[in-house]
Scaffold this active site. Structure first.
Site, PDB file in Angstrom:
ATOM      1  CG  HIS A  71       8.425  -4.009   5.007  1.00 30.49           C
ATOM      2  ND1 HIS A  71       6.528  -3.627   5.012  1.00 30.49           N
ATOM      3  CD2 HIS A  71       8.611  -3.035   5.854  1.00 30.49           C
ATOM      4  CE1 HIS A  71       6.162  -3.763   5.956  1.00 30.49           C
ATOM      5  NE2 HIS A  71       7.263  -2.719   7.177  1.00 30.49           N
ATOM      6  CG  ASP A 188       4.083  -1.161   8.869  1.00 31.58           C
ATOM      7  OD1 ASP A 188       5.633  -0.526   8.259  1.00 31.58           O
ATOM      8  OD2 ASP A 188       3.958  -1.495  10.334  1.00 31.58           O
ATOM      9  CD  GLU A 222       8.372  -5.808   8.276  1.00 29.83           C
ATOM     10  OE1 GLU A 222       8.837  -4.866   9.483  1.00 29.83           O
ATOM     11  OE2 GLU A 222       7.026  -5.316   8.175  1.00 29.83           O
ATOM     12  CD  GLU A 223       3.908  -5.161   7.975  1.00 28.78           C
ATOM     13  OE1 GLU A 223       3.361  -5.911   9.744  1.00 28.78           O
ATOM     14  OE2 GLU A 223       3.298  -4.366   7.751  1.00 28.78           O
ATOM     15  CG  ASP A 242       9.385  -0.269   8.478  1.00 28.93           C
ATOM     16  OD1 ASP A 242       8.197  -0.070   8.399  1.00 28.93           O
ATOM     17  OD2 ASP A 242       9.667  -1.803   8.825  1.00 28.93           O
ATOM     18  CG  HIS A 322       0.315  -3.159  12.591  1.00 28.02           C
ATOM     19  ND1 HIS A 322       0.086  -4.789  12.950  1.00 28.02           N
ATOM     20  CD2 HIS A 322       1.117  -2.543  11.635  1.00 28.02           C
ATOM     21  CE1 HIS A 322       1.667  -4.773  12.582  1.00 28.02           C
ATOM     22  NE2 HIS A 322       1.961  -3.822  11.260  1.00 28.02           N
TER      23      HIS A 322
END
Length: 347
Positions: A71, A188, A222-223, A242, A322
């Site tokens: 992603h 990510d 995706e998030e 991922d 994140h």
């Protein structure tokens, strides 16, 4: 494994896609970049209605199809409202670790195409002015965006063309160290995307083909949990790339490829996971096998969407996900080697 990877290609590609802003729902530019790359390398590219990209790699046989979801959508924010003093109140897109955003440079992307710069700050941003500057919680209620324009009230900001619903992207601060670490926001999953796209260069340069047809799925939601809820009908299985998790009781480091047998959505396919572990061991690929207790993937969303597939999950180890993330070129290389072996060796 006797293949030579093009680290320069992968690192340049990673830097390029990292620096294209793409918070969830605002992925047009990065998808266009990837489409151009795929076509230049001689591969078929299409988009589904959602905006996901699909790249097809011809296999020795087309009787079976392996999908590789990655992603390109990232965390970010959106203008929620404009404060009376000319700052912006924002709403988070995805699971931002909000304290790490305090002091970060950002861009506001208006619907008219204009882009303004700014800084994300606590609403008590100065220790010389606010008694609670050090202690105030860093959350959406207590944070703002300071715009780099002479705007002292709501009307000034509105005249700039900034309005509710405009996207806010954060400066990723991409850096490669002499020791091989790659520091940046949005490893990510742009690190995983770079791994998958490196297969295009690798197959083309080596003149090889995967055993089966392959479709790289470039997810754009995706998030927020539904990136690959729907996939092409001809896909029989998914092996997602991922980020691999680092920390607590997990054994993965940033130099390794992580193989995940289970995350918060449940277990991945037993045989696919076993095959990945066996290949990593056979080829001496540095790897770890870890369970991710607070994690979901595009493979998860595909299974929840009712697709009749089985799935596995791998990825380079990423520290501080994140937040201010970091991986290593060795972890990326080990991920590429493992997925290449999975695609090219007879099962």
């Amino acid at each position: 494994m006797n293949i030579e990877l093009n680290r320069e290609f992968t690192l340049k590609l990673l830097e390029q896609i990292i620096n294209i802003p793409s918070p969830t729902g605002y992925c047009r530019d990065v998808i266009a970049f990837i489409e151009k790359l795929a076509l230049e390398l001689g591969y078929k590219f299409e988009r589904n209605k959602k905006g996901n990209g699909i790249i097809e790699i011809e296999g020795e046989s087309d009787d079976y199809c392996i999908g590789i979801p990655v992603h390109v959508d990232t965390l970010g924010a959106m203008v929620r409202s404009i404060n009376k003093h000319g700052t912006i109140r924002f709403t988070s897109i995805g699971g931002n670790l909000l304290p790490t955003l305090d002091g970060e440079y950002c861009k506001i992307h208006t619907r008219s195409g204009k882009i303004y710069t700014g800084t994300i700050l606590s609403s008590s941003p100065s220790v010389h002015v606010f008694e609670d500057a050090k202690t105030r919680d860093r959350n959406e209620e207590n944070m703002m965006v300071r715009i780099d324009e002479a705007a002292s009230n709501r009307e000034d900001v509105q005249k700039l063309g900034i309005s509710t619903g405009d996207y806010i992207s954060v400066d990723p601060k991409f850096t490669v160290t002499d020791s091989g670490f790659i520091k940046s926001r949005y490893m990510d999953d742009k690190a995983g995307t770079a791994c998958a796209l490196s297969l295009l260069e690798l197959f083309r340069r080596l003149g090889t083909k995967p055993k089966n047809k392959v479709k790289i799925l470039i997810s754009t939601y995706e998030e927020v949990g539904h990136g690959c809820a729907n996939i092409p009908d001809d896909i029989d299985e998914l092996v997602g790339i991922d980020m691999g998790c680092v920390g607590l009781d997990l054994s993965c480091t940033e130099q390794e490829v992580s193989i995940c047998p289970k995350d918060s959505s449940g277990p991945y396919d037993y045989d696919i996971t076993g095959r990945l572990i066996e290949l990593a061991r056979r080829h001496g690929i540095r790897h770890a096998v870890d369970i991710y207790p607070m994690y979901g993937s595009d493979v998860s969303s595909s299974l929840k969407g009712g697709n009749d597939i089985r799935g596995g999950l791998i990825g380079p180890g990423v520290h501080a996900s994140h937040g201010m993330e970091r991986t290593h070129i060795d972890g990326i290389e080990n991920t590429i080697k493992l997925i290449y072996a999975y695609l090219t060796e007879v099962q």
